[in-house]
Enzyme design. Structure first.
Site, mmCIF file in Angstrom:
data_model
loop_
_atom_site.group_PDB
_atom_site.id
_atom_site.type_symbol
_atom_site.label_atom_id
_atom_site.label_comp_id
_atom_site.label_asym_id
_atom_site.label_seq_id
_atom_site.Cartn_x
_atom_site.Cartn_y
_atom_site.Cartn_z
ATOM 1 N N LYS A 128 -22.926 -18.960 -42.321
ATOM 2 C CA LYS A 128 -22.704 -17.692 -41.808
ATOM 3 C C LYS A 128 -22.989 -16.642 -43.114
ATOM 4 C CE LYS A 128 -17.578 -17.004 -41.871
ATOM 5 N NZ LYS A 128 -16.344 -17.635 -41.175
ATOM 6 N N ARG B 130 -7.451 -13.040 -32.498
ATOM 7 C CA ARG B 130 -9.169 -12.705 -32.579
ATOM 8 C C ARG B 130 -9.494 -12.893 -31.533
ATOM 9 N NH1 ARG B 130 -11.334 -13.799 -38.470
ATOM 10 N NH2 ARG B 130 -12.585 -15.175 -37.141
ATOM 11 N N HIS C 150 -9.140 -21.781 -34.220
ATOM 12 C CA HIS C 150 -9.336 -21.523 -35.806
ATOM 13 C C HIS C 150 -7.477 -20.774 -35.965
ATOM 14 C CE1 HIS C 150 -11.533 -19.515 -39.101
ATOM 15 N NE2 HIS C 150 -10.949 -18.647 -38.821
ATOM 16 N N ARG D 180 -14.193 -27.388 -40.266
ATOM 17 C CA ARG D 180 -15.838 -26.325 -40.585
ATOM 18 C C ARG D 180 -15.214 -25.556 -41.774
ATOM 19 N NH1 ARG D 180 -13.423 -24.360 -35.345
ATOM 20 N NH2 ARG D 180 -12.315 -22.690 -36.962
ATOM 21 N N TYR E 266 -18.807 8.007 -65.751
ATOM 22 C CA TYR E 266 -18.154 9.421 -64.597
ATOM 23 C C TYR E 266 -16.340 9.365 -65.016
ATOM 24 C CZ TYR E 266 -22.534 9.460 -62.586
ATOM 25 O OH TYR E 266 -23.517 9.282 -62.088
ATOM 26 N N CYS F 130 -20.938 1.870 -62.039
ATOM 27 C CA CYS F 130 -21.225 3.268 -61.600
ATOM 28 C C CYS F 130 -22.263 2.444 -60.229
ATOM 29 C CB CYS F 130 -22.643 4.427 -62.302
ATOM 30 S SG CYS F 130 -21.404 4.692 -63.094
ATOM 31 N N MET F 131 -22.966 3.013 -59.838
ATOM 32 C CA MET F 131 -23.760 2.709 -58.436
ATOM 33 C C MET F 131 -25.310 1.736 -58.923
ATOM 34 S SD MET F 131 -26.647 4.714 -55.973
ATOM 35 C CE MET F 131 -25.183 5.534 -54.951
ATOM 36 N N ASP F 132 -24.901 2.194 -60.069
ATOM 37 C CA ASP F 132 -26.605 0.879 -60.550
ATOM 38 C C ASP F 132 -26.510 0.884 -61.782
ATOM 39 O OD1 ASP F 132 -28.328 2.930 -58.720
ATOM 40 O OD2 ASP F 132 -28.523 4.534 -60.704
#
Ligand SMILES: *Cc1c(COP(=O)(O)O)cnc(C)c1O
Length: 399
Positions: free
Chosen positions: A50, A148, A180, A236, A280, A327-329
């Site tokens: 999955k 669950r 589970h 599993r 930053y 940071c983001m990048d």
């Protein structure tokens, strides 16, 4: 694999995920050995693929797992199950997550085993099978204490009776019973014994109702390696198939190999003076002159921002701390007084065999689990599948 593919993959990526399919095969075989009984038997092996194979690429991982003998594949959603068939998997597949009104027909007509948690869900599945004039394979899930998904024990007798009636009408065949565990990574936790006991009662009730399922299953990776009493007919196994420890601290050396390496190419290297503040918020300031390296991957690639000023990577032959805010990048690493150049490779995490940190170490740094680290990496990272046994390389767009 053709030479063309190999040379295409040899062009350095800015930043990439490299997945070794030989490691997947090794781990599936190793897990089979770890779950074998003294008489040479043992439970069936379901490899759980999955969430895009826990970030490793569902279809290539599925193929590798089958090559290593996986009897079943497990996915969460109906769409994932259909995508496995589109990827030419022909073996047994179980899925277990759907909402009211979802279309079961595409999964049923592709011979997917679907799960029912309730009378309403069982009725929806039966109706889809009737409309198609076929028989749906269904596995009933009982909630043995995770609270669950799954049918509560109090509602179980009605579900197994309804399932038996549906079988008699011909549109449904009950192929499995499952549940589970909540605390499998803590093998001494009393919930494990209790859930096994409730599961045994549920199996007995199903038997009393006349159901004759092929498989009963309860164990995830941690239970597969730590609790033989939980194995029943099948285990599993998700995270351990990818080479990561399902229960750090509770297991010994399982002999697994992490299949995922994340690496990048240094975009820039610069020498800064003492007092230079980094990234930053200026959350780190160089106490002495040092060399900084710019790694072109960030939280948009799924690297946790919480690793700011905390994590480390492997570059120029050593561990290198992350300095300042991730940071983001991009993020910045400290190369000290060592020599490094733009274009050098940085290993963000990998097998742990070469000095670089592992996904497990990243997880500890940001107080999460290895599952989350590998599953969330992606974004703009290229993903390349290699096979360290055959030296083949395939870029994602070749799959
Ligand atoms: C994800 C999942 C698994 C696999 O769990 P691991 O801990 O990764 O082995 C097994 N069963 C179910 C129902 C799951 O959702």
């Amino acid at each position: 694999m053709s030479g063309e593919r190999a040379s295409a993959a040899a062009v350095p990526h800015r930043a990439e995920i490299v997945v070794d399919l030989a490691a997947i095969r090794h781990n599936v075989r190793r897990l089979r050995a770890l779950t074998r009984t003294p008489d040479g038997g043992g439970p069936l092996m379901m490899t759980v693929v999955k969430a895009d194979g826990y970030g490793h690429g569902m279809v290539p991982v599925a193929r590798a797992a089958r090559e290593a003998g996986a009897d079943w594949l497990g996915v969460a959603t109906l769409d994932e199950a259909v995508a496995l068939r589109d990827g030419h998997d022909r073996g047994r597949v179980l899925c277990w997550m759907a909402v009211p009104g979802e279309e079961y027909a595409p999964a049923i007509e592709r011979d997917i085993d679907v799960s029912a948690y309730s009378l309403a869900q069982l009725a929806e599945i039966e109706q889809a099978a009737v409309e198609q004039g076929t028989t749906a394979r269904v596995q009933l899930k009982v909630d043995t204490g995770l609270s669950r998904g799954g049918c509560l024990p109090v509602d179980w007798p009605a579900l197994v009776d309804a399932a038996r009636s549906a079988e008699e009408r011909g549109a449904v065949r009950i192929t499995g019973l499952w549940s589970h565990l909540a605390c499998a990574d803590d093998p001494a936790h009393p919930a494990n014994d209790e859930q096994e006991r409730v599961f045994l009662d549920a199996i007995e009730a199903a038997r009393g109702a006349g159901l004759r399922p092929e498989v009963r299953h309860l164990a995830n990776s941690a239970a597969a390696v730590l609790r033989p009493s939980s194995h029943f007919d099948m285990v599993r196994v998700g995270i351990a198939s990818y080479g990561l420890d399902p229960a750090p601290g509770a297991t010994g050396d399982l002999g697994l190999v992490p299949a995922m390496t994340v690496r990048a190419t240094l975009a820039m290297v610069k020498r800064v003076e003492a007092g230079a503040s980094v990234s930053y918020g200026h959350r780190w300031t160089a106490p002495a002159p040092t060399t900084l390296g710019l790694v072109p991957a960030g939280y948009a690639e799924g690297l946790p921002r919480a690793a700011s000023n905390r994590g480390n990577v492997w570059a120029a032959g050593s561990r290198r701390p992350i300095r300042g805010t991730l940071c983001m990048d991009q993020f910045v690493i400290d190369l000290g007084d060592d020599t490094a150049a733009a274009g050098d490779t940085v290993e963000i995490f990998g097998t742990g065999h070469d000095g670089a940190p592992t996904a497990q170490e990243w997880a500890e740094v940001v107080d999460t689990i290895n599952y989350e680290i590998v599953t969330r990496v992606g974004g703009r990272l290229a993903r390349v599948h290699v096979d360290s046994e055959t030296a083949a390389t395939a870029r994602e767009d070749d799959q």
